[in-house]
Design an enzyme around this catalytic site. Structure first.
Site, mmCIF file in Angstrom:
data_model
loop_
_atom_site.group_PDB
_atom_site.id
_atom_site.type_symbol
_atom_site.label_atom_id
_atom_site.label_comp_id
_atom_site.label_asym_id
_atom_site.label_seq_id
_atom_site.Cartn_x
_atom_site.Cartn_y
_atom_site.Cartn_z
ATOM 1 N N GLU A 147 4.153 20.924 40.925
ATOM 2 C CA GLU A 147 5.502 20.764 40.355
ATOM 3 C C GLU A 147 6.028 22.097 39.819
ATOM 4 O OE1 GLU A 147 5.841 18.022 37.031
ATOM 5 O OE2 GLU A 147 7.971 17.720 37.457
ATOM 6 N N TYR B 179 7.819 17.391 25.667
ATOM 7 C CA TYR B 179 7.933 18.719 25.072
ATOM 8 C C TYR B 179 7.874 18.607 23.557
ATOM 9 C CZ TYR B 179 9.132 20.482 29.680
ATOM 10 O OH TYR B 179 9.099 20.825 31.000
ATOM 11 N N ASP C 76 11.680 16.159 38.031
ATOM 12 C CA ASP C 76 12.332 14.935 37.531
ATOM 13 C C ASP C 76 13.784 15.253 37.157
ATOM 14 O OD1 ASP C 76 11.865 16.565 35.398
ATOM 15 O OD2 ASP C 76 10.769 15.096 34.199
#
Ligand SMILES: *[C@@H]1O[C@H](CO)[C@@H](O)[C@H](O)[C@H]1NC(C)=O
Ligand SMILES: *[C@@H]1O[C@H](CO)[C@@H](O)[C@H](O)[C@H]1NC(C)=O
Length: 505
Positions: A456, A229, A80
């Site tokens: 990813e 996060y 992203d």
């Protein structure tokens, strides 16, 4: 989508310390150069002329402008385009640690310039993000709006809102982590550019003072980060981690005193840190840190009296289904770093199930590297673009859409999903050196774009590979005795055209 981040190993280990050749079928030099190329693919901002990854273009050129700050640059986190300050700081710390610990090995693989460039791309950004002592811009963009679209960074239409921590909205974890990154980078840069090194150190000291004086969890101040996060372990570990790196960078006893005196109140001896031997008055506390580090290593080495880290049947350390490889790369790095320390001090690791000599620790670390590169039940390299069989549907916006240089017209937010994300074709761009999330606990891996837990890559997962591959590269060439304290090679921008470009040509 970004995975949950290193609650176990993030900031939980600090080895501030300074063999025999392994027979290998893998080319770790190639793996090293490629793992650094991934950082180029993640670059935000204005790309330099010597950019090797050509399918990328300039992007994020007005980041921060809405808030009146220049936050152009830095790294996109994963597949992203959010610039998450916390994992970015961790990644820069691990790159710097790799450089400090294995500078000669990196130089021997002709990757010194690329490593310094990878660090500086992060530190230049941190300097922009820290213009006042008690303000740190800690994020640009947000996960929710960013993930709503599937577009190239060069086409970004999503909000680029910037988020900061300050005295009223503190964030000791992100400020501490960034202080650690800058302190570590300052050590790494010292032999090559002393004025830059001093500048990094100044910012590191200020950020640590800010983090320590105005205490709080950054996800209370920047709530949009919580789903991505979060501050899982609070900020205590980052304060100790920053102080430890500042001690290493300055030799100032005040920082060591901080690490020791706060070891109990900040929980430091509850997790693993090891300090070097410059510690006369503090031996007892530092021994506790060391014991925790060794507990962690023994558990990874499967020598911890049954309290071991799980492994897949194929022999991979297994922590979590979602981007397990980030834990593997961090653990394997810590093993080679600690093995070096043991070799230098002519000692062995004492585990509950017996003594482990440094060579055996290296062998275990290498087993993880070999798994990553293809010695696994799927015979797949989880480092993209390494040898023939690797994931081709990497969950990465830029890699999955044709380059602007080939397809100049903008690809819109939802158009990207229809034409590219849902495409049955492999990605048009090979994102060389990206370490993907990797297989599950039974070594199963499904190479589809929507499987972000496995396909990813992240900058946090890649960073420890630099030190790991550099060390294994030297060992595989039978040069296990390279000293890390040697004279640094002169660094010139012009001399750094790496083997990677040849490989890619
Ligand atoms: C050292 O860093 C400074 C500040 O970023 C930069 O302007 C200068 O060109 C660098 N010097 C060398 C020799 O790379
Ligand atoms: C601390 O440990 C070092 C190295 O092991 C040793 O030389 C030193 O005497 C010790 N100091 C104290 C005060 O125990």
């Amino acid at each position: 989508m970004a995975k949950l981040f290193l609650p176990l190993t993030l900031a939980s280990l600090l080895l501030l310390a300074s063999s025999s050749p392994l027979a290998s079928t893998f080319d770790y030099g190639e793996a090293l150069s490629k793992s650094l190329l991934f950082f180029e693919a993640q670059r935000s901002g204005k790309l330099p002329a010597n950019q090797h990854v050509k399918w990328r273009g300039d992007s994020g050129l007005s980041d921060g402008f809405m808030q009146g700050v220049d936050l152009v640059g830095g790294y996109y986190d994963a597949g992203d385009h959010v610039k998450f300050g916390f994992p970015m700081a961790y990644a820069v710390t691990m790159l710097s640690w790799s450089l400090i610990k294995f500078e000669e090995e990196i130089a021997a693989a002709n990757q010194l310039g690329n490593t310094l460039d990878a660090i500086r791309w992060g530190t230049d950004y941190f300097l922009k993000a820290h213009r006042q002592p008690n303000v740190l811009w800690a994020q640009v963009g947000d996960g929710d709006t960013d993930h709503y679209c599937w577009e190239r960074a060069e086409d970004m239409t999503t909000p680029r809102t910037a988020f900061k921590v300050d005295t009223e909205h503190p964030g000791s974890d992100v400020a501490g982590e960034t202080a650690a990154a800058l302190a570590a980078a300052s050590i790494g840069f010292r032999p090559f550019n002393s004025s830059y090194s001093n500048l990094l150190l100044l910012h590191a000291k200020q950020l640590f003072a800010f983090a320590d004086m105005f205490r709080g969890k950054y996800d209370d101040s920047i709530t949009v980060v919580r789903e991505y996060y979060p501050s899982v372990t609070g900020y205590h570990d980052e304060l100790l981690w920053a102080a430890a790196w500042l001690f290493e960078a300055t030799d100032d006893q005040e920082y060591l005193k901080y690490v020791v005196e706060n070891s109990a109140s900040l929980g430091g001896t509850g997790w693993a840190v090891l300090m070097q031997n410059r510690d006369g008055p503090y031996n007892a506390t530092l021994k506790q840190y060391q014991a925790k580090a060794e507990f962690f290593l023994c558990a990874n080495l499967q020598k911890n009296n049954g309290y071991n880290v799980a492994m897949t049947p194929g022999g991979l350390l297994y922590i979590d289904d979602w981007n397990n490889m980030q834990y593997v790369s961090a653990s394997a790095f810590l093993m080679v770093a600690y093995a070096d320390y043991l070799a230098l001090t002519n000692s062995k690791l004492n585990c509950p199930d017996g003594q482990v000599p440094p060579q055996d620790i290296l062998k275990f670390a290498e087993s993880q590297a070999e798994y990553i590169l293809g010695k696994n039940p799927k015979s797949m390299s989880y480092l993209v673009g390494y040898q023939g069989n690797y994931p081709t549907n990497v969950h990465h916006r830029g890699a999955s859409i044709e380059s602007k240089s080939i397809l100049p017209a903008s690809v819109g937010c939802t158009e990207g999903f229809e034409h590219w994300y849902d495409s049955k074709q492999g990605n048009p761009n090979v994102i060389f050196g990206a370490l993907v999330g990797g297989p599950d606990q039974l070594d199963r891996f499904v190479d589809i774009r929507s499987n972000y837990e496995q396909t990813e890559p992240t900058i946090a997962g890649n960073a420890p590979l630099v030190g790991l591959f550099a060390k294994l590269n030297i060992l595989s060439k039978g040069q296990g005795n390279v000293q890390t304290e040697g004279k640094p090679k002169p660094y010139s921008e012009a001399g750094v055209l790496s083997k990677a470009t040849e490989d890619l040509a």
